[in-house]
Design a protein around this motif. Structure first.
Motif, PDB file in Angstrom:
ATOM      1  N   ASN A   1       0.795  -1.299   0.104  1.00  0.00           N
ATOM      2  CA  ASN A   1       0.044   0.003  -0.008  1.00  0.00           C
ATOM      3  C   ASN A   1       0.785   1.229   0.100  1.00  0.00           C
ATOM      4  OD1 ASN A   1      -1.641   2.262   0.811  1.00  0.00           O
ATOM      5  ND2 ASN A   1      -2.995   0.782   1.643  1.00  0.00           N
ATOM      6  N   VAL A   2       0.972   2.023  -1.070  1.00  0.00           N
ATOM      7  CA  VAL A   2       1.821   3.173  -1.096  1.00  0.00           C
ATOM      8  C   VAL A   2       1.313   4.187  -0.340  1.00  0.00           C
ATOM      9  CG1 VAL A   2       0.397   4.482  -2.976  1.00  0.00           C
ATOM     10  CG2 VAL A   2       2.825   4.779  -2.712  1.00  0.00           C
ATOM     11  N   HIS A   3       0.265   4.333   0.168  1.00  0.00           N
ATOM     12  CA  HIS A   3      -0.303   5.238   1.097  1.00  0.00           C
ATOM     13  C   HIS A   3       0.337   4.939   2.775  1.00  0.00           C
ATOM     14  CE1 HIS A   3      -3.049   6.816  -1.536  1.00  0.00           C
ATOM     15  NE2 HIS A   3      -3.460   5.839  -1.865  1.00  0.00           N
ATOM     16  N   THR A   4       0.478   3.586   2.859  1.00  0.00           N
ATOM     17  CA  THR A   4       1.299   3.176   4.134  1.00  0.00           C
ATOM     18  C   THR A   4       2.566   3.679   4.132  1.00  0.00           C
ATOM     19  OG1 THR A   4      -0.554   1.391   4.443  1.00  0.00           O
ATOM     20  CG2 THR A   4       1.750   1.163   5.594  1.00  0.00           C
ATOM     21  N   CYS A   5       3.283   3.492   2.962  1.00  0.00           N
ATOM     22  CA  CYS A   5       4.699   3.660   2.868  1.00  0.00           C
ATOM     23  C   CYS A   5       4.963   5.016   2.921  1.00  0.00           C
ATOM     24  CB  CYS A   5       5.132   3.204   1.501  1.00  0.00           C
ATOM     25  SG  CYS A   5       5.246   1.315   1.262  1.00  0.00           S
ATOM     26  N   LEU A   6       4.113   5.953   2.461  1.00  0.00           N
ATOM     27  CA  LEU A   6       4.182   7.359   2.203  1.00  0.00           C
ATOM     28  C   LEU A   6       4.223   7.724   3.694  1.00  0.00           C
ATOM     29  CD1 LEU A   6       2.930   8.672  -0.985  1.00  0.00           C
ATOM     30  CD2 LEU A   6       5.317   8.565  -0.484  1.00  0.00           C
ATOM     31  N   GLU A   7       3.150   7.446   4.259  1.00  0.00           N
ATOM     32  CA  GLU A   7       2.937   7.982   5.713  1.00  0.00           C
ATOM     33  C   GLU A   7       3.683   7.640   6.525  1.00  0.00           C
ATOM     34  OE1 GLU A   7      -0.540   8.215   9.540  1.00  0.00           O
ATOM     35  OE2 GLU A   7      -1.047   7.212   7.564  1.00  0.00           O
ATOM     36  N   PHE A   8       4.347   6.210   6.663  1.00  0.00           N
ATOM     37  CA  PHE A   8       5.652   5.892   7.482  1.00  0.00           C
ATOM     38  C   PHE A   8       6.867   6.710   7.222  1.00  0.00           C
ATOM     39  CE2 PHE A   8       9.109   3.461   8.532  1.00  0.00           C
ATOM     40  CZ  PHE A   8       8.801   2.937   9.944  1.00  0.00           C
ATOM     41  N   ALA A   9       7.077   6.893   5.736  1.00  0.00           N
ATOM     42  CA  ALA A   9       8.112   7.684   5.431  1.00  0.00           C
ATOM     43  C   ALA A   9       8.278   8.881   6.249  1.00  0.00           C
ATOM     44  CB  ALA A   9       8.348   7.539   3.972  1.00  0.00           C
ATOM     45  N   ARG A  10       6.966   9.761   5.940  1.00  0.00           N
ATOM     46  CA  ARG A  10       6.702  10.980   6.320  1.00  0.00           C
ATOM     47  C   ARG A  10       7.017  11.142   7.988  1.00  0.00           C
ATOM     48  NH1 ARG A  10       2.881  14.704   2.865  1.00  0.00           N
ATOM     49  NH2 ARG A  10       3.965  16.126   4.101  1.00  0.00           N
ATOM     50  N   ARG A  11       6.568  10.094   8.679  1.00  0.00           N
ATOM     51  CA  ARG A  11       6.253  10.226  10.275  1.00  0.00           C
ATOM     52  C   ARG A  11       7.686   9.858  10.842  1.00  0.00           C
ATOM     53  NH1 ARG A  11       0.813   8.125  12.123  1.00  0.00           N
ATOM     54  NH2 ARG A  11       1.530   8.715  13.963  1.00  0.00           N
ATOM     55  N   VAL A  12       8.398   8.816  10.382  1.00  0.00           N
ATOM     56  CA  VAL A  12       9.807   8.254  10.832  1.00  0.00           C
ATOM     57  C   VAL A  12      10.767   9.203  11.276  1.00  0.00           C
ATOM     58  CG1 VAL A  12      10.660   7.190   8.855  1.00  0.00           C
ATOM     59  CG2 VAL A  12      10.806   5.931  11.165  1.00  0.00           C
TER      60      VAL A  12
END
Length: 506
Positions: free
Chosen positions: A437-448
């Motif tokens: 899920n690209v949305h999961t990847c992007l949210e994780f990438a922005r918040r980590v």
């Protein structure tokens, strides 16, 4: 340990001449002023690899003085970007022609597999060529909107003398992440490699001289952090310190450098998490996790030493990781099939094991390994692939940089919990996320909290992209144009056009 894939020591030869390393100061190879030397033995074969001059204060002072003089009087900072670029390209070609020689010494001193050492040196060639390209791009800015009688010019100039202190785990690659960028910017340098892996930096010095680098522009002092590294961090003639190594030493360098307020760039430790979500491709993730934790025997700041896996797939993923770990070839670093070689020292192997045993006493589950590894025909220092679960984020094995082939497994239920666990360590070097899920990847990438984030991969790297950490993983960046900017200072020039200035005194 019989379940593991082992490459036995008796299949390779260790015949080599002892390398003799000396300091490079002002274009001349020199022994230490007091005649002191130190030796380095192979951590895998227990044979003598190198005898090196052991630098003292006199040697460090001489090297710093040579770099200062070269910066102030040699004209090197004023050379054109084209001239610096051409020299860096010559160095790159010479490195490429000496890959076998450099890789052998690095393998013998560090214990890493020869195939990986060769790849590291070949990757360094690309860094020198990329820095050569950047040398021709340095430019400032102009501001012509300040009024009809004013012109503003922003100059970018080399910061001065750079002190470069490098570690033992990737000695040639990391000096190549620093020195060519310093030279591209027009700086001069003093370099101190780790006392555990000094010799490949000496070879680099030979290649710099062969390429025609002016005397004093790059100087090398061999030896220990005390006194050489300490002096480089405090000397008033040094304008910048760039260091790769442990967070503890990085903090000491910051404190030492504060006396002269010199610029400090640090690439320090990591406890790098990978979050694996339930929809991830577990086969791809397992292979990347095994690579990430065992590459360079886990002695890597970017080691993927901590995975945070969704509880629904944790059992299946751990089974895959254990099965793949048993296929990884541990053994003689000189054997071409070896994937994981020796640990750098007996003391470090003991430190690695102490984390595993502490976790075991606290109730952790050891799925594989957890002990020293014996390789037939080799007297060296090896540690087996180790996978540890049933741990929580408060355990040292989950929050500290173990720097060995040890994987810590934690679990999560929600995205928020995964991000909280990822950010719970004091480090922030790199992180990874696995999901379709690209949305999961992007949210994780922005918040980590990390300087680099990989999605559905691990430890890919390119010269064009900056590298560095946040929190206690360091400050500043290497590689990319950001890596060049570290060695540049900005100066504003305000120019009044014509006799238009109004008098202040009337």
């Amino acid at each position: 340990m019989s379940q593991l894939t082992l490459v036995h020591g008796k299949k390779s030869k260790t015949n080599h001449e002892t390398f003799r390393g000396r300091h490079l100061i002002d274009g001349r190879w020199q022994d230490s002023a007091d005649g002191a030397i130190f030796e380095r033995g192979s951590p895998s074969h227990k044979t003598l690899v190198s005898l090196s001059a052991r630098g003292g204060e006199a040697d460090a002072n001489a090297a710093i003085a040579a770099a200062r003089k070269a910066f102030d009087t040699s004209g090197w900072p004023q050379t054109s970007g084209k001239q610096r670029s051409e020299l860096l390209l010559r160095v790159a070609d010479l490195i490429a022609a000496n890959v076998e020689r450099i890789a052998l010494l690095e393998t013998l001193e560090s214990g890493k597999p020869i195939s990986q050492a060769k790849a590291e040196i070949e990757g360094s060639v690309d860094l020198w060529r990329y820095a050569a390209a950047l040398a021709r791009t340095v430019h400032g800015d102009s501001h012509n909107s300040l009024g009809s009688d004013m012109l503003g010019v922003v100059l970018k100039e080399p910061i001065g003398v750079a002190a470069i202190i490098t570690p033992w785990n990737f000695p040639f690659l990391i000096v190549s992440q620093k020195l060519p960028f310093a030279l591209a910017a027009g700086c001069t340098a003093v370099i101190k490699p780790s006392e555990l892996t000094p010799s490949t930096t000496v070879i680099l010095g030979e290649l710099l001289m062969e390429a025609g680098l002016p005397a004093g522009v790059a100087n090398i002092v061999l030896g220990f952090g005390d006194p050489v590294g300490s002096l480089m961090s405090t000397h008033e003639d040094v304008d910048l310190v760039t260091f790769t190594g442990s967070t503890a030493v990085g903090k000491h360098i910051v404190a030492a450098a504060s006396g002269t307020l010199k610029k400090v760039s640090l690439e320090l430790g990591g406890k790098n998490p990978q979050a694996i979500f339930a929809d991830a491709d577990l086969d791809q993730a397992a292979d990347a996790i095994v690579f990430g934790v065992y590459f360079n025997a886990g002695e890597c700041c970017n080691s993927g030493s901590r995975i945070i896996v969704h509880e629904d797939v944790a059992g299946a993923l751990v089974e895959k990781i254990v099965a793949l770990s048993k296929k990884v070839s541990f053994g003689d670093p000189l054997h071409p099939d070896t994937q994981v070689g020796a640990i750098i020292s007996e003391a470090h192997r003991g430190k690695i094991d102490s984390y595993v045993q502490s976790a075991k006493r606290a109730g952790a589950k050891i799925h594989l390994g957890g002990e020293a590894l014996a390789i037939d025909g080799l007297p060296g220092c090896f540690y087996g692939p180790t996978i540890v679960s049933n741990i929580d984020s408060s355990m040292p094995i989950a929050r500290d940089e173990v720097f060995g082939p040890v994987l810590a497994v934690l679990t999560f239920k929600t995205l928020d919990e995964a991000i909280s666990l990822a950010n719970s360590a004091s480090y922030g070097l790199s992180a990874g996320v696995w999901s379709e899920n690209v949305h999961t990847c992007l949210e994780f990438a922005r918040r980590v909290q990390a300087g680099t984030v990989w999605t559905n991969t691990w430890m890919d790297g390119f010269a064009e992209l900056p590298f560095g950490g946040v929190k206690q993983s360091g400050q500043g960046r290497e590689l990319g144009h950001y890596g060049l900017e570290e060695f540049l200072e900005v100066k504003s020039v305000l120019m009044r056009i014509g006799q238009t200035r109004q008098p202040w005194v009337k």
